[in-house]
Scaffold this active site. Structure first.
Site, PDB file in Angstrom:
ATOM      1  N   ASN A 277      67.871  50.189  13.610  1.00  0.00           N
ATOM      2  CA  ASN A 277      66.974  49.843  14.709  1.00  0.00           C
ATOM      3  C   ASN A 277      65.903  48.870  14.218  1.00  0.00           C
ATOM      4  OD1 ASN A 277      66.181  50.400  17.512  1.00  0.00           O
ATOM      5  ND2 ASN A 277      64.378  51.392  16.659  1.00  0.00           N
TER       6      ASN A 277
ATOM      7  N   GLY B 101      59.711  52.247  10.112  1.00  0.00           N
ATOM      8  CA  GLY B 101      59.919  53.445   9.301  1.00  0.00           C
ATOM      9  C   GLY B 101      61.274  53.360   8.637  1.00  0.00           C
TER      10      GLY B 101
ATOM     11  N   TYR C  37      62.981  54.617  16.931  1.00  0.00           N
ATOM     12  CA  TYR C  37      62.427  54.491  18.288  1.00  0.00           C
ATOM     13  C   TYR C  37      63.411  53.831  19.243  1.00  0.00           C
ATOM     14  CZ  TYR C  37      59.372  52.545  21.956  1.00  0.00           C
ATOM     15  OH  TYR C  37      58.791  52.178  23.149  1.00  0.00           O
TER      16      TYR C  37
END
Length: 373
Positions: free
Chosen positions: A204, A283, A135
């Site tokens: 991330n 994730g 994201y």
């Protein structure tokens, strides 16, 4: 571009490959498309744009000559398409692409279109591409859907061996790692003087206070009062997103699918060494493939009948050093993403600050892990 070892620092015990990159594994190439445009307030569909796509091509014949592969999910609040077929068949049959969360669909469809170009129009053909995501909505107009098919095509066409761009490039353009600017990173390890393990990450993930470098709690030494977090800035505007990490592991060691699943699992230990823990909104998805048996298998999509095949494999009793190769290369790939990334100002003026190199070296030196330590 500055990398972790350029600062005189190192992690792990195994030596890196000549490039310290996933491209140290013979035949593996990487291409990126980086999209940076506009500044100021968010206008959905207009920008600012801070995103892109990264393409990893395991070998030039991947469409017709599958490679053994395995995968592992540390935490599943994320996406990597095509993994059901990887699990079922034990093979990777396409290049791998990584982008932002809301561009998975267009990149996946573009990969199909790219493959169709190389096949006759008559006859059945199908493709189940592997496309992962993290994201980037804190810095990027993620709902503007700015990644288009031509961006994947450009990354695939540009895929090459040699040094790999790192930091805020490709799919990693708008990513944040441990509350610093993150993105794309890569590293490799030479194992037993025989094999190479290479890793590429889109980093991330993680919280500032959890960031560790070679066992040193670096994040605790750089408080938010000194360098604010982009996630906190996003939360002040609206609900903040959460981070993730995609890890792609390549090796030239002859491993079978079940062994590659085990290798992929070890990427999670490398993530943990830097302070990642697979949080509820993260994730963390890992893929591993081997180039060792390249050319022996032919895709049944080509219509070529096959006789029984002889393949090579590393005995399980000899696999542990390869596990360590994956662990160490993942750890250093994340650190390379952090060190290579420059400070980036994204939508609404949200700023992801780079990990300050001098502060990092000073902290590591104070804990006996600095240059020459």
């Amino acid at each position: 571009m500055t990398r972790f070892r350029d600062l005189g620092l190192r992690v792990g015990l195994l030596p890196p490959g000549p490039l310290n990159a996933i491209t140290d594994v013979g035949g593996v190439t990487v291409g990126t498309t980086t999209l940076i445009e506009g500044d100021g307030p968010l206008g959905v569909g207009k920008g600012p744009i801070r995103t892109g796509v990264t393409a990893i091509v395991p070998n030039t014949g991947i469409g017709a000559e599958p490679l053994f592969a395995g995968c592992h999910t540390l935490h599943g609040n994320g996406e990597m398409t095509g993994l059901e077929w990887v699990r079922e068949s034990g093979c990777l049959t396409t290049p791998v692409a990584i982008t932002n969360t809301h561009s998975v669909g267009v990149v996946r469809d573009a990969m199909v279109s790219y493959e169709v170009r190389g096949h006759p129009q008559r006859g059945a053909f199908w493709s189940l591409p592997v496309v992962g995501e993290t994201y980037d909505g804190a810095l990027n107009d993620i709902n503007g859907m700015h990644v288009r098919p031509e961006h994947l095509f450009a990354a695939l066409d540009a895929a090459a061996g040699g040094p790999v761009p790192e930091g805020g490039v490709g799919g990693g353009t708008g990513m944040i790692c441990h509350d610093f600017k993150g993105g794309t990173g890569t590293a490799s390890r030479l194992v037993e003087g025989t094999w190479t393990v290479g890793v590429l990450v889109q980093a991330n993930q993680g919280d500032r206070e959890r960031l560790m470098v070679d066992g040193v709690h670096v994040g605790e030494e750089i408080p938010y009062a000194e360098l604010p977090s982009a996630w906190d800035q996003e939360e002040a505007i609206g609900r903040a997103g959460e981070g993730s990490i995609i890890v792609v592991v390549a090796t030239d060691a002859p491993l079978l699918p079940h062994q590659l699943e085990r290798l992929a699992q070890r990427a999670g230990l490398g993530v943990a060494l830097v302070g990642g823990g697979g949080g509820n909104s993260s994730g963390d998805i890992f893929l591993a493939f081997s180039t060792a048996n390249a050319g022996r298998m032919k895709s049944y999509k080509t219509g070529t009948p096959e006789e029984p095949l002889a393949v090579d494999m590393v005995p399980d009793a000899s696999i542990t050093p390869l596990f360590w190769g994956a662990i160490e290369a993942t750890e250093e790939a994340i650190l390379n993403a952090l060190v290579a990334a420059d400070t980036m100002v994204g939508r609404d003026g949200i700023t992801a600050h780079a990990l300050p190199h001098e502060r990092l070296v000073d902290i590591m030196t104070r804990y006996g892990r600095g240059p020459g330590g």
